[in-house]
Write an enzyme that holds these catalytic residues in place. Structure first.
Site, short mmCIF file in Angstrom:
data_model
loop_
_atom_site.label_atom_id
_atom_site.label_comp_id
_atom_site.label_asym_id
_atom_site.label_seq_id
_atom_site.Cartn_x
_atom_site.Cartn_y
_atom_site.Cartn_z
N THR A 80 -31.87 -38.31 -12.52
CA THR A 80 -32.84 -37.60 -13.07
C THR A 80 -33.05 -37.50 -14.27
O THR A 80 -32.25 -36.73 -15.05
CB THR A 80 -33.20 -36.54 -12.33
OG1 THR A 80 -33.12 -36.84 -10.97
CG2 THR A 80 -34.44 -35.86 -12.56
N ARG A 86 -37.56 -40.31 2.30
CA ARG A 86 -36.96 -38.98 1.77
C ARG A 86 -37.81 -38.71 0.40
O ARG A 86 -37.77 -39.64 -0.69
CB ARG A 86 -35.37 -38.85 1.31
CG ARG A 86 -34.97 -37.83 0.89
CD ARG A 86 -34.56 -38.03 -0.63
NE ARG A 86 -33.50 -36.78 -1.21
CZ ARG A 86 -33.50 -36.88 -2.46
NH1 ARG A 86 -34.02 -37.48 -3.30
NH2 ARG A 86 -32.78 -35.81 -2.92
N VAL A 87 -38.05 -37.37 0.27
CA VAL A 87 -38.54 -36.89 -1.07
C VAL A 87 -37.56 -36.00 -1.60
O VAL A 87 -37.54 -35.27 -0.68
CB VAL A 87 -39.97 -36.72 -0.90
CG1 VAL A 87 -40.56 -36.08 -2.18
CG2 VAL A 87 -40.89 -37.84 -0.45
N GLY A 88 -37.46 -36.02 -2.91
CA GLY A 88 -36.40 -35.26 -3.52
C GLY A 88 -37.14 -33.98 -4.24
O GLY A 88 -38.28 -34.04 -3.94
N ASP A 89 -36.43 -33.34 -4.99
CA ASP A 89 -37.23 -32.18 -5.92
C ASP A 89 -37.94 -32.86 -6.89
O ASP A 89 -38.75 -31.95 -7.52
CB ASP A 89 -36.00 -31.55 -6.52
CG ASP A 89 -34.99 -32.27 -7.42
OD1 ASP A 89 -34.96 -33.32 -7.09
OD2 ASP A 89 -34.31 -31.49 -8.24
N THR A 117 -31.80 -31.19 -12.58
CA THR A 117 -31.21 -32.49 -12.01
C THR A 117 -30.30 -31.80 -11.04
O THR A 117 -29.59 -30.68 -11.22
CB THR A 117 -30.69 -33.15 -13.29
OG1 THR A 117 -30.09 -34.28 -12.75
CG2 THR A 117 -29.67 -32.34 -14.12
N GLY A 118 -30.02 -32.76 -10.14
CA GLY A 118 -28.91 -32.33 -9.29
C GLY A 118 -29.22 -32.74 -7.89
O GLY A 118 -30.13 -33.49 -7.43
N ASP A 119 -28.66 -32.07 -6.84
CA ASP A 119 -28.70 -32.35 -5.55
C ASP A 119 -30.18 -31.82 -5.20
O ASP A 119 -30.44 -30.78 -4.66
CB ASP A 119 -27.59 -31.57 -4.74
CG ASP A 119 -27.89 -32.10 -3.29
OD1 ASP A 119 -28.95 -32.47 -2.92
OD2 ASP A 119 -26.61 -31.68 -2.48
N GLY A 120 -31.15 -32.59 -5.02
CA GLY A 120 -32.57 -32.27 -5.07
C GLY A 120 -32.88 -31.69 -3.60
O GLY A 120 -33.76 -31.03 -3.39
C1 SD4 Z 1 -32.94 -35.92 -6.25
N1 SD4 Z 1 -32.75 -34.64 -8.32
O1 SD4 Z 1 -33.67 -36.68 -5.98
C2 SD4 Z 1 -32.52 -35.92 -7.91
C3 SD4 Z 1 -31.52 -36.39 -8.12
C4 SD4 Z 1 -30.66 -36.13 -9.33
O2 SD4 Z 1 -28.84 -35.82 -11.07
O3 SD4 Z 1 -31.22 -35.36 -10.26
N2 SD4 Z 1 -29.47 -36.29 -9.79
O4 SD4 Z 1 -32.12 -35.15 -5.33
#
Ligand code: SD4
Length: 325
Positions: free
Chosen positions: A190, A218-221, A241-244
């Site tokens: 991201t 799937r829709v993330g953050d 960023t990360g586990d959305g």
């Molecule tokens: C998501 N936040 O779709 C994104 C992935 C991400 O570093 O940021 N990874 O979950």
């Protein structure tokens, strides 16, 4: 470390920050600069996880989540799980500037983007994304993002890959929740960017393919205002960023901006937002970067080492900051 204009971005996406800086330095407003910066990342396919040809879903398709937010007007435009259109941030801008809506999804987001002049339909797969998907498909009998389902009993040859190896050949299958292995130091996924322009206006944007091997739909953050990014001219901005799937339950960027509104420094606000998530989900990986109206910036992370990029008038070029968990 005060001062603006300033451009801040998740990860060492130096070229993206340069592109946004170029725009803001010559007088573009914050929204325009964010679009320039995130578009540069999409074109460069940053990390192979932004723009076309990146992280495939369970079916091997690459889709795009993107968000744009104007902190001067609190207008937001977003596209989620958008297919066949490569220009995520520009599609988000079209939603923001030419509709009264905030988010469009899936095929209908693509139809709208194309009807408004963006190129498409375009195949978003690349040889890399197809290769990655085929390898995963052959080696993993239990899709990564499913839980409490009966596992299929045939699977390909076992090949440990990071910590993602979850099937052993034959019928004895261990189901593990391997979600945390899907974001990692080489799979950043991201760009989330914040800009304060010369007038002091704030904007943020996010663009991503979302989680690798996600369930289609799937829709993330990424496209969620307050989660992957938030901006308010009165306070400042935040990018995440990360586990959305986990992070979007906490709206960490809204939390960061609201904490700064109450007087918290960026560092403390960032740490607080991350630790609220970690308390409930000790296995998650994520990071936020915060800037206040003085142009002070700070990051916080959990589960991985985070880097973010900054350009302001005190710097000759983009500087990358490293944040330890
Ligand atoms: C998501 N936040 O779709 C994104 C992935 C991400 O570093 O940021 N990874 O979950």
């Amino acid at each position: 470390s005060g001062k603006y204009p300033i451009v801040v971005s998740t990860w060492p996406f130096v070229e993206a920050v340069r592109a946004a800086w170029k725009a803001v330095d010559k007088g573009s407003d914050a929204v325009e600069a964010v679009v320039e910066g995130c578009s540069a990342c999409e074109e460069l396919r940053c990390d192979g996880t932004v723009g076309p040809g990146g992280s495939p879903d369970e079916n091997g398709e690459t889709t795009i989540d993107a968000l744009l937010m104007n902190g001067a007007t609190m207008e937001v435009g977003a596209v989620a799980a958008m297919r066949y259109v490569k220009d995520g941030i520009k599609a988000a801008r079209l939603v923001m500037q030419h509709t009264k809506h905030t988010m469009l999804v899936g095929d209908r987001a693509s139809d709208f983007a194309i009807s408004m002049g963006l190129p498409g339909p375009t195949n978003l797969s690349s040889s890399e994304s197809m290769e990655k998907w085929k390898k995963w498909k052959e080696n993993h009998c239990q899709p990564n993002f499913r839980k409490n389902v009966v596992p299929v009993d045939s699977c390909g040859p076992y090949e440990p890959e990071d910590s993602m190896g979850i099937c052993s050949a034959g019928s004895s299958i261990e189901i593990v929740d391997s979600r945390t292995s899907l974001v990692g130091p080489h799979n950043h996924d991201t760009i989330s960017m914040a800009v304060i322009d010369k007038m002091g206006h704030v904007a943020v944007g996010t663009s991503t393919n979302g989680a690798t091997f996600k369930i289609p739909g799937r829709v993330g953050d990424g496209p969620i205002a307050g989660s992957s990014a938030y901006a308010d001219d009165e306070v400042g901005a935040c990018g995440a960023t990360g586990d959305g799937d986990i992070m979007m339950r906490f709206l960490p960027c809204y939390q960061v901006v609201e904490s700064m509104r109450q007087g918290m420094e960026p560092k403390l606000a960032a740490k607080d937002a991350i630790s609220r998530i970690a308390k409930k989900f000790p296995d998650f990986m994520g990071a936020v970067v915060a800037i206040n109206k003085k142009g002070e910036h700070a990051g916080a992370c959990y589960g991985w080492t985070f880097q973010y990029s900054v350009r302001n008038p005190d710097m000759d070029d983009v500087k990358v900051f490293t944040v330890l968990p």
